[in-house]
Design an enzyme around this catalytic site. Structure first.
Site, PDB file in Angstrom:
ATOM      1  N   SER A   3       4.229 -10.945   9.475  1.00 17.09           N
ATOM      2  CA  SER A   3       3.086 -11.855   9.490  1.00 17.09           C
ATOM      3  C   SER A   3       1.755 -11.108   9.619  1.00 17.09           C
ATOM      4  O   SER A   3       1.339 -10.411   8.702  1.00 17.09           O
ATOM      5  CB  SER A   3       3.276 -12.881  10.608  1.00 17.09           C
ATOM      6  OG  SER A   3       2.396 -13.963  10.466  1.00 17.09           O
TER       7      SER A   3
ATOM      8  N   ASP B 105      -4.186  -1.611   0.467  1.00 14.15           N
ATOM      9  CA  ASP B 105      -4.941  -1.967  -0.732  1.00 14.15           C
ATOM     10  C   ASP B 105      -6.302  -1.288  -0.771  1.00 14.15           C
ATOM     11  O   ASP B 105      -6.796  -0.913  -1.839  1.00 14.15           O
ATOM     12  CB  ASP B 105      -5.100  -3.487  -0.832  1.00 14.15           C
ATOM     13  CG  ASP B 105      -3.784  -4.194  -1.118  1.00 14.15           C
ATOM     14  OD1 ASP B 105      -2.835  -3.514  -1.557  1.00 14.15           O
ATOM     15  OD2 ASP B 105      -3.701  -5.422  -0.888  1.00 14.15           O
TER      16      ASP B 105
ATOM     17  N   LYS C 287       7.242 -11.987   5.991  1.00 13.03           N
ATOM     18  CA  LYS C 287       6.788 -13.331   6.361  1.00 13.03           C
ATOM     19  C   LYS C 287       5.356 -13.511   5.880  1.00 13.03           C
ATOM     20  O   LYS C 287       4.416 -13.016   6.501  1.00 13.03           O
ATOM     21  CB  LYS C 287       6.866 -13.546   7.868  1.00 13.03           C
ATOM     22  CG  LYS C 287       6.376 -14.929   8.315  1.00 13.03           C
ATOM     23  CD  LYS C 287       6.378 -15.052   9.830  1.00 13.03           C
ATOM     24  CE  LYS C 287       5.814 -16.396  10.276  1.00 13.03           C
ATOM     25  NZ  LYS C 287       4.360 -16.515   9.979  1.00 13.03           N
TER      26      LYS C 287
END
Length: 698
Positions: A451, A462, A476
């Site tokens: 999560s 990224d 998740k």
């Protein structure tokens, strides 16, 4: 199979159900015939409205979905398929679609009928187990017990259940025999254990049944949707804030008594000096009210009386430890207790290559970002060369905190995207324009990082802001919200109502800034810690009703570093180190052995000689490894594991390697003013005789 069950105790701190009840006859007539409380009708309807109208997943509470809830409820009532037979299930055939109607109306007739049946069947099974303890113990057979119930059908008859429970009792007996207990000691211990189970069944209440049923409904929608009973709601709120209000003591249950096991340093119980370890709480009251006798009560019910708001007084009647002690009455003023052991922590690791700051983040609790800012300030004073963020076993937490935490390491830009059930996409940005740490960074994750941990790791990956190392994360990619079931007007219209609890349900899916979802797939590390991957069925993709993976458009962002260009060098150095590191050799051996035995991980032998051989092999392997570690550290070897000092700590190979990777990054990082990142990388690799094609940007 024995499991350590740890429950947060908000009246004190936490408690484990460790009771050892005296053997006592309980009869099936003592089982309660449970019926819904009056308030459950209202709660059931409101929960149903929340889930059907606001959940991310578009589903209809129709006959088909009703049947799925029915099946899941049965599995939750009989996890392991230990109590129901095929004929028990058959008597409810044709009633599966009744579940949906009961949820909509709040009239939970079938739900309680099934729960009461499960109480009776489980009671009968534990009575049967007690009877088996009278039989001679034989550990020379070649029997095995299989704990995997996923693909197992319901038992065809009571005789089939008898056979399984005979094996189950044999397993319990053998487990105690392997610890060196005699037959008499084993019988005494298991008599207490099974009797305790019977007692617990007789103390079951309506809220227990309601909670199991409503969560069967919730979990059929998706794995992260829950009904939070009033006590669970308080647990949830305290977990997010890392604090609760109580007396600061650890309690357990022994026989019919609630016993003090330990204290929270600085808490009211310790500060008072009026309590000692081993004292028994026999009565609880509030200031100005009568004391209620709590001998024989369920532990969570005692906790409910002890807990309360800060600066209020709880009155405890105590039977001090010792055989000739007399009861005494004391008063304690409740206070706020913090879970300091679950806050972010900083350690500075120093070796021949320099200093590295390591910040361990167990969860994304409210206030985490401010804590990490403080730790980064402390770290700067130590002149560290790089940073490791440890997110292993971090199951997530606050979305707001992960967004603000990410902002500490980037100047500004998008952090995460979310999409709601109306398909609306929202982008959450860091806008403060401040970077609190600019140096080389490693984020270490494992298969239990989930999560919010995945949002942070994905953003760092990224942006090229950090190198992600470890294992592929849990997967998740959903966002939950918590809501109170009570409406604001309830307090005025229904002042006599009890607390109604809350719900937690999925409202959004989150997406990386590159457009991909972490749902099911997780975040793949830039550097895998091990050569062989563990074949563990851990993660969202192994959950039967998880939401699917998908993707959305890419957010507008610019990579900060071309991390991909230095990964070949980092991976090369990593591969060399782990090939020469005995700790990683141990890990590799364990992974290979686990993968080879994976299909039999739930199958256990009931033959004592075979189990002793397996135990001896495991002990020898651990002893050999420990002595090799001690020898490498220049310490004397030991003859058995019992001689190991209590303060001995085995190496954390993954963290040690993450530190080394962070140090590998230092010379590859653009520290020289006026030189591009490309220039620094090329110079470093050229000096090593290795040139890679380097492309800035995405």
């Amino acid at each position: 199979m024995n499991k350590l069950v740890k429950v947060i105790l908000f009246a004190a701190i936490s408690f484990g159900i460790l009771s050892t009840s005296n053997a006592k006859d309980y009869t099936i007539q003592q089982l309660p015939s449970l019926q819904p409380d009056d308030i459950h009708e209202t709660v059931a309807r409101r929960v149903t409205n929340y889930f059907t109208q606001s959940h991310y997943r578009d589903f209809k509470l129709d006959d088909e979905f009703s049947a799925k809830i029915f099946d899941r409820y049965l599995k939750q009532l009989d996890y392991g398929k230990l109590i129901f037979t095929t004929s028990d299930i058959e008597q409810f055939k044709g009633k599966e679609t009744q579940i949906a109607r009961e949820l909509k109306t709040g009239q939970l007739v079938l739900a309680y009928e099934l729960y009461n049946l499960s109480l009776e069947k489980r009671f009968i099974r534990y009575q049967y187990a007690l009877g088996l303890l009278k039989e001679p113990m034989n550990f020379d057979t070649d029997e095995e017990i299989d704990y995997n119930s996923d693909d197992k059908p319901w038992a065809a008859s009571e005789q089939e259940l008898d056979d399984y429970w005979r094996a189950r009792v044999r397993y319990d007996e053998l487990s105690l025999a392997l610890t060196g207990k005699t037959e008499d000691e084993i019988r005494e211990a298991l008599t207490k254990r099974y009797t305790r189970a019977l007692k617990t069944l007789t103390q079951t209440n309506s809220e227990d049944a309601f909670q199991v049923f409503m969560n069967a409904f919730a979990r059929e929608i998706d794995p992260h949707t829950s009904y939070l009973a009033p006590r669970k709601k308080r647990d949830f709120d305290a977990d997010m804030s890392l604090s609760f209000e109580g007396i600061g003591a650890t309690l357990s249950q022994e026989d019919d008594y609630t016993v003090i096991m330990s204290f929270v340093t600085g808490g009211p119980a310790e500060r008072s000096g009026l309590l000692s370890i081993g004292d028994r709480i026999i009565g609880v009251g509030q200031k100005g009210q009568s004391i209620e006798d709590v001998i024989g009560w369920r532990l969570d019910d005692v906790v409910e009386l002890i807990r309360g708001p800060k600066e209020t007084t709880v009155v405890l009647e105590i039977l001090p430890s010792g055989s000739n002690s007399k009861p005494k009455t004391i008063e304690l003023i409740r206070d706020t207790i913090r879970f300091e052991d679950r806050e972010a922590k900083l350690s500075v690791v120093e070796n021949e290559r320099g200093k590295v700051g390591v910040i361990e983040i167990p969860g994304f609790y409210m206030g985490l970002t401010d804590k990490v800012k403080e730790l980064l300030g402390e770290m700067e004073k130590d002149n560290v060369s790089s940073l490791v963020i440890d997110l292993r076993n971090n199951g997530g937490g606050s979305l707001a905190e992960v967004i603000s935490l990410t902002g500490l390491f980037i100047e500004s830009g998008p952090v995460v995207q979310v999409r709601d059930n109306l398909q609306k996409i929202i982008q959450y940005d860091d806008r403060d324009g401040v970077v609190y740490y600019k140096g080389p960074m490693v984020v270490i994750v494992n298969r239990y990082s989930a999560s919010a941990s995945e949002i942070f790791s994905a953003a760092m990956q990224d942006y090229g802001r950090a190198v992600i190392v470890g294992e592929t994360t849990f997967g998740k990619g959903t966002v939950q919200t918590s809501r109170n079931i009570a409406y604001p007007m309830d307090e005025k219209l229904h002042p006599d109502w009890p607390a109604l609890g809350g719900v937690q349900y999925t409202i959004q899916k989150f997406y990386r800034i590159n457009g991909g979802s972490t749902q099911l797939k997780g975040v793949e590390p830039d550097i895998a810690m091990t050569k062989t991957q563990l074949a563990s069925e851990t993660g969202e993709r192994f959950m039967d009703n998880a939401l699917p993976w998908d993707s959305i458009r890419v957010a507008k962002y610019q990579s900060l570093r071309n991390i991909a260009s230095i990964l070949p060098e980092l991976n090369r150095a990593h591969a060399v180190r782990i090939s020469n590191n005995p700790e990683f050799a141990y890990i590799e051996e364990d992974i290979i052995r686990y993968n080879a035995e994976k299909d039999r991980q739930y199958i256990v032998s009931l033959n004592k000689a075979k189990r002793e051989q397996e135990q001896a092999e495991n002990d020898k392997r651990e002893l050999d490894r420990t002595n090799e570690r001690l020898t490498r550290a220049g310490l004397p070897v030991i003859k058995n594991l019992d001689e190991l000092p209590e303060d001995y700590k085995a190496p954390d190979a993954f963290l040690d390697e993450a530190v080394q990777i962070a140090q590998d990054m230092v010379p590859l990082y653009p520290e020289i003013e006026g030189k591009s990142f490309n220039d620094v990388v090329e110079e470093t690799l050229r000096s090593k005789g290795q040139i890679f094609n380097i492309n800035i940007g995405k």
